[in-house]
Design an enzyme around this catalytic site. Structure first.
Site, PDB file in Angstrom:
ATOM      1  N   ASP A 156      45.094  47.453  55.910  1.00  0.00           N
ATOM      2  CA  ASP A 156      43.731  47.376  55.389  1.00  0.00           C
ATOM      3  C   ASP A 156      42.886  48.365  56.200  1.00  0.00           C
ATOM      4  OD1 ASP A 156      41.108  46.720  54.832  1.00  0.00           O
ATOM      5  OD2 ASP A 156      41.348  44.574  55.215  1.00  0.00           O
ATOM      6  N   ASN A 213      32.301  56.092  44.394  1.00  0.00           N
ATOM      7  CA  ASN A 213      31.926  56.700  43.112  1.00  0.00           C
ATOM      8  C   ASN A 213      30.670  57.533  43.366  1.00  0.00           C
ATOM      9  OD1 ASN A 213      29.481  55.021  42.629  1.00  0.00           O
ATOM     10  ND2 ASN A 213      30.995  53.386  42.550  1.00  0.00           N
ATOM     11  N   GLY A 251      37.545  47.703  44.649  1.00  0.00           N
ATOM     12  CA  GLY A 251      38.633  48.332  45.396  1.00  0.00           C
ATOM     13  C   GLY A 251      38.307  48.521  46.866  1.00  0.00           C
ATOM     14  N   VAL A 252      38.716  49.659  47.392  1.00  0.00           N
ATOM     15  CA  VAL A 252      38.520  49.922  48.819  1.00  0.00           C
ATOM     16  C   VAL A 252      37.028  50.063  49.138  1.00  0.00           C
ATOM     17  CG1 VAL A 252      38.822  52.444  48.745  1.00  0.00           C
ATOM     18  CG2 VAL A 252      39.510  51.174  50.773  1.00  0.00           C
ATOM     19  N   ASP A 253      36.265  50.559  48.188  1.00  0.00           N
ATOM     20  CA  ASP A 253      34.808  50.707  48.340  1.00  0.00           C
ATOM     21  C   ASP A 253      34.166  49.347  48.606  1.00  0.00           C
ATOM     22  OD1 ASP A 253      32.274  51.791  48.248  1.00  0.00           O
ATOM     23  OD2 ASP A 253      32.339  52.370  46.129  1.00  0.00           O
ATOM     24  N   SER A 308      41.453  57.998  44.503  1.00  0.00           N
ATOM     25  CA  SER A 308      41.653  58.081  43.041  1.00  0.00           C
ATOM     26  C   SER A 308      42.894  57.353  42.531  1.00  0.00           C
ATOM     27  CB  SER A 308      41.700  59.547  42.548  1.00  0.00           C
ATOM     28  OG  SER A 308      40.425  60.140  42.567  1.00  0.00           O
ATOM     29  N   VAL A 318      41.540  52.421  40.399  1.00  0.00           N
ATOM     30  CA  VAL A 318      40.945  52.403  39.051  1.00  0.00           C
ATOM     31  C   VAL A 318      40.757  53.805  38.474  1.00  0.00           C
ATOM     32  CG1 VAL A 318      39.803  50.171  39.324  1.00  0.00           C
ATOM     33  CG2 VAL A 318      38.536  52.241  39.843  1.00  0.00           C
ATOM     34  N   TYR A 319      40.720  54.827  39.302  1.00  0.00           N
ATOM     35  CA  TYR A 319      40.560  56.189  38.779  1.00  0.00           C
ATOM     36  C   TYR A 319      41.865  56.779  38.228  1.00  0.00           C
ATOM     37  CZ  TYR A 319      35.610  56.689  40.112  1.00  0.00           C
ATOM     38  OH  TYR A 319      34.240  56.572  40.196  1.00  0.00           O
TER      39      TYR A 319
END
Ligand code: AR6
Length: 166
Positions: free
Chosen positions: A10, A24, A32-34, A117, A120-121
């Site tokens: 992590d 983004n 996610g990681v954000d 990316s 989800v990207y």
């Protein structure tokens, strides 16, 4: 040359000089990681991101790490993958390069990257990892000593290890 380390874990737990956030363009948080980074850093991180006025895909902006063990967070919006023919490889390479430049400018010796990316990207993992490793490997570092690729899960760890061997 920069030393490369590939680990599973992590990224919010890493006591490095800077961790990279797969953000983004709004820089105002997400999933996610954000989301994990914003939760672990505390609400001060969002307050620091608001005045940055967002960020273009492939570029990067830096903030303090606040409650994280890392000193800085480098935020970079990766490309949303369509078919690989819309500049995605160049933009992804530019993310890694922009982050490394900012790390250097801020005197960082250790930086950890998530797989930008690759969530989800939708970037295909093998192609993205090859770009990540190649861009770090050829980077003309001055003060940067070590880059950690922090893989979330065993499968991603295997993809990075395989790409590194090549
Ligand atoms: N530590 C390390 N890696 C992680 C962690 C973690 N704590 N959590 C997830 N990952 P993603 P993207 C991995 O979707 O594809 C956000 O909503 C994850 O398994 O976080 O660049 C942003 O706000 C995957 O391998 O980022 C944007 O809107 C990698 O991190 C959008 O998602 C990246 O997955 C960006 O999409």
């Amino acid at each position: 040359m920069v030393e490369i380390e590939i680990i599973q874990g992590d990224i919010t737990k890493l006591a490095v000089d800077a961790i990279v956030n797969a953000a983004n363009c709004s820089l105002l948080g997400g999933g996610g990681v954000d989301g994990a980074i914003h939760r672990a850093a505390g609400p001060e991180l969002l307050q620091a991101c608001i005045p940055l006025n967002g960020c273009e895909t492939g570029k990067a902006k830096i903030t303090p790490g606040f409650r994280l063990p890392a000193k800085f967070v480098i935020h970079t919006p990766g490309p949303i993958y369509r078919d690989g023919l819309h500049g995605e490889p160049e933009l992804l390479e530019s993310c890694y390069k922009s982050c490394l430049d900012l790390a250097e400018e801020n005197g960082c010796e250790t930086v950890a990257f998530p797989a930008i990316s690759c969530g989800v990207y939708g970037y295909p993992w093998e192609a993205a990892t090859e770009i990540a490793i190649r861009t770090v490997d050829k980077y003309p570092a001055k003060c940067l000593k070590k880059v950690v690729f922090c893989c979330f899960g065993e499968q991603m760890l295997k993809v990075y290890r395989d790409a590194y061997r090549k």
